[in-house]
Design a protein around this motif. Structure first.
Motif, short mmCIF file in Angstrom:
data_model
loop_
_atom_site.label_atom_id
_atom_site.label_comp_id
_atom_site.label_asym_id
_atom_site.label_seq_id
_atom_site.Cartn_x
_atom_site.Cartn_y
_atom_site.Cartn_z
N GLU A 96 -7.08 28.84 35.59
CA GLU A 96 -5.66 29.21 35.55
C GLU A 96 -5.41 30.53 36.27
O GLU A 96 -4.41 30.67 36.98
N ALA A 97 -6.32 31.48 36.11
CA ALA A 97 -6.17 32.78 36.78
C ALA A 97 -6.18 32.61 38.30
O ALA A 97 -5.41 33.27 39.01
N ILE A 98 -7.04 31.74 38.80
CA ILE A 98 -7.07 31.46 40.24
C ILE A 98 -5.75 30.84 40.68
O ILE A 98 -5.19 31.21 41.72
N LEU A 99 -5.24 29.92 39.89
CA LEU A 99 -3.97 29.26 40.22
C LEU A 99 -2.81 30.25 40.23
O LEU A 99 -1.99 30.25 41.14
N VAL A 100 -2.75 31.12 39.23
CA VAL A 100 -1.69 32.13 39.16
C VAL A 100 -1.78 33.07 40.36
O VAL A 100 -0.78 33.37 41.01
N GLU A 101 -3.00 33.51 40.66
CA GLU A 101 -3.20 34.38 41.82
C GLU A 101 -2.71 33.69 43.09
O GLU A 101 -2.02 34.29 43.92
N GLY A 102 -3.03 32.41 43.23
CA GLY A 102 -2.61 31.64 44.41
C GLY A 102 -1.10 31.46 44.47
O GLY A 102 -0.51 31.47 45.56
N MET A 103 -0.48 31.32 43.33
CA MET A 103 0.98 31.21 43.30
C MET A 103 1.63 32.52 43.71
O MET A 103 2.60 32.54 44.47
N GLU A 104 1.06 33.61 43.21
CA GLU A 104 1.60 34.94 43.55
C GLU A 104 1.44 35.23 45.04
O GLU A 104 2.29 35.88 45.64
N LYS A 105 0.37 34.75 45.63
CA LYS A 105 0.12 34.96 47.06
C LYS A 105 0.76 33.87 47.92
O LYS A 105 0.53 33.81 49.12
N GLN A 106 1.50 32.98 47.28
CA GLN A 106 2.17 31.86 47.94
C GLN A 106 1.21 30.90 48.62
O GLN A 106 1.55 30.24 49.60
N GLU A 107 0.00 30.81 48.09
CA GLU A 107 -0.97 29.82 48.57
C GLU A 107 -0.77 28.48 47.86
O GLU A 107 -1.15 27.43 48.39
N PHE A 108 -0.20 28.52 46.66
CA PHE A 108 0.07 27.32 45.88
C PHE A 108 1.54 27.30 45.49
O PHE A 108 2.16 28.35 45.34
N ARG A 109 2.06 26.12 45.31
CA ARG A 109 3.45 25.99 44.86
C ARG A 109 3.57 26.51 43.43
O ARG A 109 2.62 26.46 42.66
N LYS A 110 4.77 26.98 43.10
CA LYS A 110 5.00 27.64 41.82
C LYS A 110 5.70 26.75 40.79
O LYS A 110 5.90 27.17 39.67
#
Length: 189
Positions: free
Chosen positions: A126-140
């Motif tokens: 989950e921490a990786i996913l949140v980090e990716g969302m914050e960096k706009q690497e993953f959809r939010k």
């Protein structure tokens, strides 16, 4: 001798199941006495707990190294965790099978201790996913907890069907899973 007991038990638990394997089966396979078994383990369940702890602690340690790699993007970290799970299932084989299939045979407080470590592993995804969302690497717009459970479901269930000598390698299966996660099944219009 302790490691020999662990290894033969992993093999027997994977083949026959935890409940169907007796301590006598284990000592017979090693041609030792029950006293030898009890010198290292107080019970068959303690042995199963030892197998579970070894497996999850090694995964958590490897996952921690992935999380702490500041040179990797969130996408790369997510891929690395997926590959870790698939590769570990390939590398550990029977240990993975015992880990995923036999947890239900742990009683309290053993079950809770393993469940807590599994939860830690999931929270770190989950921490990786949140980090990716914050960096706009993953959809939010997707719930992080459900996405993390989806990642674990895809990767962990592969212990049942993944064949390291089969059509696809652990790397290829990880690539497929990442494409599925990041691009979905959407076709070109």
């Amino acid at each position: 001798m302790k490691e020999q007991i662990r290894q033969i038990s992993i093999q027997l638990f994977a083949e026959k199941g935890f409940k169907e394997t007796s301590i006598q089966d284990i000592v017979n396979a090693l041609d030792v006495t029950k006293g030898t078994f009890y010198y290292y383990f107080t019970s068959k369940e303690q042995l199963l707990m030892d197998i579970h702890l070894s497996y999850i602690d090694a995964l958590l340690e490897k996952q921690k190294a992935i999380l702490n790699d500041g040179n990797r993007s969130s996408r790369e970290k997510l891929y690395d965790v997926i590959f870790l799970l698939i590769h570990d299932i390939e590398k550990e084989g029977l240990s993975a099978k015992v880990y995923f299939r036999e947890m239900r045979n742990l009683s309290e407080p053993h079950f809770s201790k393993i469940a807590e470590k599994r939860e830690q592993f999931r929270k770190q995804i989950e921490a990786i996913l949140v980090e990716g969302m914050e960096k706009q690497e993953f959809r939010k717009d997707l719930p992080v907890d459900i996405v993390a459970l989806g990642v674990l479901g895809m990767a962990n269930w592969s212990y049942f069907w993944f064949n390291p000598e089969g059509r696809e390698s652990d790397r290829a299966v990880s690539d497929i899973f990442m494409k599925l996660l990041l691009e979905g099944l959407k076709g070109s219009q």
